[in-house]
Write an enzyme that holds these catalytic residues in place. Structure first.
Site, PDB file in Angstrom:
ATOM      1  N   LYS A 133      -3.024   9.656  -8.920  1.00 45.96           N
ATOM      2  CA  LYS A 133      -3.411   8.452  -8.173  1.00 45.96           C
ATOM      3  C   LYS A 133      -4.717   7.951  -8.776  1.00 45.96           C
ATOM      4  O   LYS A 133      -5.789   8.484  -8.515  1.00 45.96           O
ATOM      5  CB  LYS A 133      -3.582   8.760  -6.685  1.00 45.96           C
ATOM      6  CG  LYS A 133      -3.887   7.529  -5.842  1.00 45.96           C
ATOM      7  CD  LYS A 133      -3.985   7.881  -4.362  1.00 45.96           C
ATOM      8  CE  LYS A 133      -4.275   6.637  -3.529  1.00 45.96           C
ATOM      9  NZ  LYS A 133      -5.561   6.023  -3.893  1.00 45.96           N
ATOM     10  N   SER A 163       0.845  -1.188   0.000  1.00 48.40           N
ATOM     11  CA  SER A 163       0.000   0.000   0.000  1.00 48.40           C
ATOM     12  C   SER A 163       0.884   1.243   0.000  1.00 48.40           C
ATOM     13  O   SER A 163       2.118   1.152   0.092  1.00 48.40           O
ATOM     14  CB  SER A 163      -0.906   0.006   1.237  1.00 48.40           C
ATOM     15  OG  SER A 163      -1.737  -1.125   1.265  1.00 48.40           O
TER      16      SER A 163
END
Length: 685
Positions: free
Chosen positions: A136, A105
């Site tokens: 993103k 992550s």
């Protein structure tokens, strides 16, 4: 910048018509197929990576169709052929595959102060650094592996260590090359983000709504649902795209920026908004400018990712158990506005699911005018306590289809009364947990497309040519109004539809003719009897023998069948007792004669339980499971102490192999499995 020979005739001015394949010799056909594959890969590269196509869609389609025709006529199928994008064999489950490198992550925050704290930590550890800034993406992360430059597999992120094997589904995504270009590594694992472009998503959702299906809530949900389709042909019909942004293994770069510049040289698509900046101030400015432009992009983003550019510095910074210390995501704020609910409509999807939708006073949310928002299901209405006239907060948070977040001000009494009858066919509505479904089944117009697709699916009658797109065309043209109408289709009328030709029309009619005498078990699956999949259908067929006996069986009779309990027996009985279903079935039986089953058939594997993993040469996974069940065995999806054999094909799942070892379950390769079948007098030829 091309891997294609200068003399390839399908590059600059490709023909749109070709000589008949029967006029070609085998060598000539093989050479033409190789040239077509090379040309199609090149045109994919020009279109998806360089965004500079040389030819139009019609010319590309002509090349593609010609290659598919050659491969079929001369048995020239190739693993990396562009024609593999139309979809491979359906799967019953996805195998678990360990990642080449863990997909961690990224730490994130929406406050500038936390981004500056990230920069402070970096500078204390490795000094001043340049950063690479990337959008993103709000999509689905995948790992894609190439061996010898050829596409080998694709795996979802999963828990970061192990993900789902979605190789055949991802193969259908046109922007992901089947072969790498240029001077590529012999082994390469790369990380990318699957997404559905906003314009394509909106168009696809419009199609779904127009045919009565539930719209996808947002592009991410659409992408996630598409990549996990069990039938790759369905994935192939949906508009997925992919950006690559990380080389996980197989090569080394001095900087993130070098990696970004190199990936396109191998044919891997990257995002053109990526920038290299000198310091954190410039990175924050990049984020703020991209926030202002987010609604102008054709893909959903929910922030930016800031990465230390120097790879040596990244190595020194290292990672925590869950995230790299050299990257940070600066999130965008959620998009929320207030408006009033003017009405609540209930849509019926093709599965029969009823979905409530709030119709709103138009309000601009994140640069988009919103006039409707999903309420998801009856439980969501109850949780919100929402009704017509209420003042509500509507949030997009990166979503194209927004949702009602909360009720801000009540202007009504109580909550919206969810209907107890289908708004399309007036059949009773039943609840399944938080969801509501129409019980109209075969007779509900809203469910017709789903019923046809299921009827023709591989686990049912296996009728080729009735995919999502073609079924919708039949409905739009009025050629099919009920399931039995399939058997009265006229080849000439089919050939007149856009994208159809005389051959494809005749093939579909021939496929339907060949399905007029289906095995009883396949027919029971095809008509969509609740709770009746292939295994239960075979048990019913063996027990009762004929279709008439099955549909006349009482609840008590049904419960005598092994594996059928009270709930399933009730579902089956209610299906056949429905007046609407009876009418459709009677019309269907005018065209179809389900063949009686041999009650004694298939006892050779009685008492044995098999689990399959990996790819087999002789069968698809579902075919192997059906083979076992047809001969009295059981096929399950997970290994336990009750499993007798794990059959492992190529690239077996690590978790199943480990479970087999832990439970002392014998592992058979394909040849040992065939030998076992032969020992029990089961003909596999």
């Amino acid at each position: 910048m091309t891997d294609v020979p200068e003399d390839n005739p399908y590059i600059r001015e490709p023909p749109t018509e070709f000589a008949p394949v029967e006029d070609l010799g085998e060598d000539e056909a093989r050479e033409q197929a190789e040239q077509l594959r090379a040309a199609l890969r090149y045109h994919d590269y020009r279109y998806y990576v360089e965004a500079d196509p040389l030819i139009g869609d019609r010319a590309y389609d002509a090349l593609f169709d010609r290659l598919r025709e050659l491969e079929a006529a001369f048995d020239l199928d190739a693993e990396a052929s562009p024609t593999r994008r139309v979809g491979g064999e359906p799967v019953d489950e996805f195998d678990s595959v360990e990642h080449v490198v863990p997909m961690l992550s990224i730490d994130s925050a929406g406050e500038e102060s936390e981004v500056r704290e990230f920069d402070d930590r970096v500078r204390r550890a490795v000094g001043d650094q340049r950063y690479v800034c990337e959008p993103k993406f709000d999509g689905v992360s995948i790992e894609v592996v190439y061996e010898g430059g050829t596409y080998e597999r694709a795996v979802t992120r999963g828990d970061g260590e192990v993900g789902d094997d979605v190789t055949e589904n991802v193969r259908t995504v046109s922007s992901i090359p089947q072969r790498l270009r240029g001077d590529h590594p012999d082994f390469l694992a790369v990380r990318g983000e699957l997404f559905m472009p906003r314009e394509a998503f909106n168009a696809y959702n419009r199609e779904r709504v127009e045919r009565g299906d539930d719209p996808f809530a947002n592009p991410r949900n659409a992408t996630a649902g598409t990549v996990r389709q069990q039938d790759p042909a369905v994935t192939a019909e949906r508009p997925l795209d992919c950006f690559f942004f990380e080389a996980l293994d197989g090569t080394e770069f001095d900087t993130q920026w070098e990696r970004h510049q190199t990936l396109p040289e191998w044919g891997l698509k990257v995002n053109d908004e990526v920038r290299r900046v000198d310091d954190i101030d410039a990175a924050i400015d990049y984020r703020d400018r991209l926030l202002d432009r987010r609604d102008d992009l054709d893909y959903e983003i929910d922030g930016v990712v800031i990465k230390v550019d120097d790879r040596d510095a990244c190595e020194r910074l290292g990672t925590t158990a869950r995230a790299p210390r050299w990257a940070f995501a600066y999130k965008f704020p959620a998009r929320t506005e207030e408006t009033t609910v003017r009405d609540i409509a209930v849509q019926v999807g093709r599965t029969g699911r009823l979905t409530p939708v709030a119709l709103l006073d138009p309000v601009e949310v994140g640069g988009v005018t919103v006039s409707r928002a999903s309420l998801h299901n009856p439980d969501q209405i109850a949780d919100l306590g929402v009704n017509v006239g209420d003042r509500v907060a509507v949030e997009r948070a990166g979503d194209v289809i927004p949702y009602v977040e909360e009720v801000l001000e009540k202007d009504s009494e109580g909550q919206f009364a969810f209907p107890d009858h289908c708004p399309v066919c007036d059949s009773a509505v039943e609840r399944d947990g938080p969801l509501a479904y129409c019980t109209g089944g075969l007779a509900c117009d809203a469910q017709l497309q789903r019923a046809i697709e299921h009827y023709a699916s591989r686990n049912a009658l296996d009728v080729e040519g009735l995919g999502e797109k073609s079924v919708q065309q039949l409905l739009d043209a009025g050629l099919v109004e009920r399931l039995p109408d399939l058997y009265t289709l006229d080849a000439a009328e089919l050939a007149a539809l856009e994208g159809w030709g005389e051959t494809s029309a005749e093939n579909l009619v021939a496929e339907l003719d060949a399905a007029r005498e289906p095995p009883l078990a396949d027919f029971l699956v095809a008509i969509g009897v609740p709770e009746v999949g292939p295994t239960v259908a075979r048990d019913l067929a063996r027990h009762f023998g004929t279709f008439e006996a099955v549909r006349a069986a009482s609840r008590e009779d049904l419960r005598e069948v092994e594996g059928i309990g009270e709930v399933v027996a009730d579902e089956i009985r209610e299906f056949f007792d429905s007046e609407r279903n009876r009418g459709v079935i009677e019309r269907l039986l005018d065209h179809v004669d389900p063949q009686a089953a041999d009650a004694e058939e298939g006892s050779e594997l009685d008492g044995l339980t098999f689990v399959f993993t990996g790819a087999l040469d002789r069968w698809t996974r579902s075919e192997a499971q059906e083979l076992v069940e047809r001969h009295g065995g059981a096929a399950t999806s997970s290994v336990s102490g009750n499993t007798d054999y794990l059959v492992a094909g190529e690239n077996p799942g690590a978790s199943k192999t480990s479970d087999a070892e832990a439970n002392d379950v014998p592992v058979l390769d394909e040849s040992a499995f065939v030998a076992l079948l032969d020992e029990r007098s089961i003909d596999v030829e």
